[in-house]
Design a protein around this motif. Structure first.
Motif, short mmCIF file in Angstrom:
data_model
loop_
_atom_site.label_atom_id
_atom_site.label_comp_id
_atom_site.label_asym_id
_atom_site.label_seq_id
_atom_site.Cartn_x
_atom_site.Cartn_y
_atom_site.Cartn_z
N ASP A 140 47.76 25.63 -3.89
CA ASP A 140 47.50 26.49 -2.74
C ASP A 140 48.67 26.52 -1.77
O ASP A 140 48.94 27.55 -1.13
N THR A 193 51.10 29.12 -2.94
CA THR A 193 50.56 30.46 -3.22
C THR A 193 49.99 31.13 -1.98
O THR A 193 49.93 32.36 -1.93
N ASP A 194 49.59 30.35 -0.96
CA ASP A 194 49.04 30.93 0.27
C ASP A 194 50.18 31.46 1.13
O ASP A 194 51.21 30.80 1.32
N ASP A 195 50.01 32.66 1.69
CA ASP A 195 51.06 33.31 2.48
C ASP A 195 51.42 32.50 3.73
O ASP A 195 52.60 32.34 4.06
N THR A 255 51.07 29.28 4.31
CA THR A 255 51.77 28.05 3.97
C THR A 255 53.18 28.32 3.47
O THR A 255 54.11 27.57 3.77
N GLN A 314 51.30 23.67 10.30
CA GLN A 314 50.32 24.11 9.31
C GLN A 314 49.40 22.96 8.91
O GLN A 314 48.20 23.16 8.68
N SER A 345 45.49 23.35 9.43
CA SER A 345 44.62 23.27 8.26
C SER A 345 43.55 22.20 8.41
O SER A 345 42.42 22.37 7.96
#
Length: 453
Positions: free
Chosen positions: A77, A80-82, A84, A410, A414
């Motif tokens: 993740d 792949t997460d924008d 992050t 982040q 999170s």
């Protein structure tokens, strides 16, 4: 004879072997004593460092609430997460730019302050921001980067320089009175009369959109332009007065003149004449303006220049890096100055005697001799920027915070900032640790080399 000597020696017995005392360390301390004194530190190190690292690695393998095993799903993740990925990209920018800038500035300050009398005072001033917490520095620079030039220091400087070389608009946001005026919008913020004008017939150009008490300076009452003659005359005024009253489109008592408005006479798209309204609002155009349309250029009404959007999506990360450089340049300067004090001056003088100029001495002698110190400063700052959180969290406004995001921020968002995903937060912590390890290895290797010397 020899046999008797041997026998006598055997009878006397061999010399006793001396007893070997327990082995001690170089300082004379027994091993068990050293372990006893190190035990509290080892317990603290294990409970505050080793255990949290191990638990973070374990927790990163589970989902948000820790009930389901996801393996390396959280690490997938991250990349792949924008949001992050933006944090990873910005952290890379921080590591590549901020330490290099701080080190270069510290080197320049350290070298130059050796050549001035007030070098100590300058070092003190540059080092003072180190006494300020990250939180306080963030609040300071949030105000420095404020968009309003009346509050933000950065934009106050920028607008002052801009206005020095560029004329500001006379009456921003002013507009014609659409009900009674012949002026119509003609593109680019300008307004043009729909009909043509004639010499000897005064033209009335009423404007609204400005409060009378907001007019610059001490405006005079508007006056009617003289009639007759071969010139095109007219009046530009504010068709409104405090308290109301009067006739729209007519010059009434106590209505204020608009001084300095540029009026252009246009024929077939070409400007044939121009004039500027006087203190009483009147203007006069030469005979060439007869039969032309009158245009008020957009430069009369353009909004004032408000500076740069420092905290917008484009510049927010460089702006925050600037605040970091302001804080840590003193740290780099002090360390490099300490290393510079140990440089053999004979080498510098010998280079100058051999014909080297100051730039060559600096580049070929000073910098190579300071390489170990510069490495220490650079690596220390690289580790430091990996953890930057306070400045980004405080300075970046909410609309731009996503563009300024870094890994440490982040991680907080999170896990604790509303995300509630402790698995992803633990994975981000592990990633940060892995990024710091190479720099720690460089430091350890350097320390070992220094010991061998």
């Amino acid at each position: 004879m020899a046999n008797s000597v041997v026998k006598s020696t055997e009878g006397a017995g061999a010399l006793p072997t001396p007893s070997v005392p327990p082995r001690k360390s170089v300082t004379g301390t027994r091993l068990w004593v050293a372990v006893l004194f190190l035990l509290p530190a080892l317990v603290l190190l294990g409970s505050l460092v080793v255990y949290p690292i191990g638990y973070s690695v374990w927790r990163s393998l589970f989902d948000a609430d820790g009930s389901g095993f996801v393996g390396l799903g959280n690490y997938v993740d991250i990349f792949t997460d924008d949001a992050t990925l933006t944090a990873v990209r910005n952290t890379a920018i921080w590591v590549a730019v901020a330490p290099a800038l701080v080190t270069v500035l510290g080197l320049i300050f350290a070298v130059l302050t050796e050549r001035v009398r007030w070098g100590t005072a300058f070092k003190l001033i540059v080092f003072m921001p180190m006494a300020i917490s990250m939180l306080a520095a963030g609040i300071i620079f949030r105000l420095v980067y404020e968009q309003d030039p009346d509050r933000g220091v950065a934009n106050a400087v920028v607008t002052s320089v801009h206005d020095t070389f560029s004329d500001a608009s006379v009456y921003p946001k002013a507009r014609p009175n659409a009900q009674v005026s012949d002026l119509k919008a003609s593109g680019g913020g300008s307004f043009t009369t729909s009909g043509t004008v004639s010499a000897g017939s005064p033209v009335l150009l009423p404007l609204v959109g400005i409060a009378p008490n907001k007019l610059p300076g001490d405006p005079q009452d508007a006056q009617g332009a003289p009639t007759g003659g071969d010139q095109v005359t007219g009046t530009v005024w504010l068709d409104f007065r405090l308290g109301g009253g009067g006739e729209k489109g007519a010059i009434d008592a106590r209505e204020k003149a608009l001084e300095g408005v540029k009026v252009e006479a246009v024929k077939d798209g070409d400007v044939v004449a121009s004039a500027t309204s006087s203190a009483d609002g009147t203007f006069s155009l030469p005979a060439e303006a007869d039969g032309a349309q009158l245009r008020l250029p957009g430069s009369n009404f353009a909004a004032p220049y408000n500076g740069i959007d420092w905290l917008g999506p484009t510049l927010v990360t460089p702006a925050i890096i600037g605040s970091y450089v302001w804080m840590w340049a003193g740290f780099a300067m002090v360390l490099i100055a300490a290393g510079l004090a140990g440089v053999d001056r004979n080498l510098l003088e010998a280079a100058r005697v051999d014909g080297a100029n100051e730039w060559q001495v600096f580049r070929r002698i000073t910098v190579p001799l300071l390489a170990p110190v510069l490495t220490v400063v650079l690596v220390t700052l690289m580790i430091n920027v990996m953890k930057v959180f306070d400045l980004v969290y405080i300075i970046a406004p909410q609309p731009s915070q996503d563009e300024a995001n870094v890994l440490a921020l982040q991680l907080y968002l999170s896990s604790f900032g509303g995300g509630g995903d402790y698995g992803l937060g633990s994975a981000l912590g592990v990633v940060l640790l892995l990024l710091v390890l190479p720099m720690m290895w460089v430091n350890i290797r350097r320390l070992r080399k220094e010991r061998q010397r």
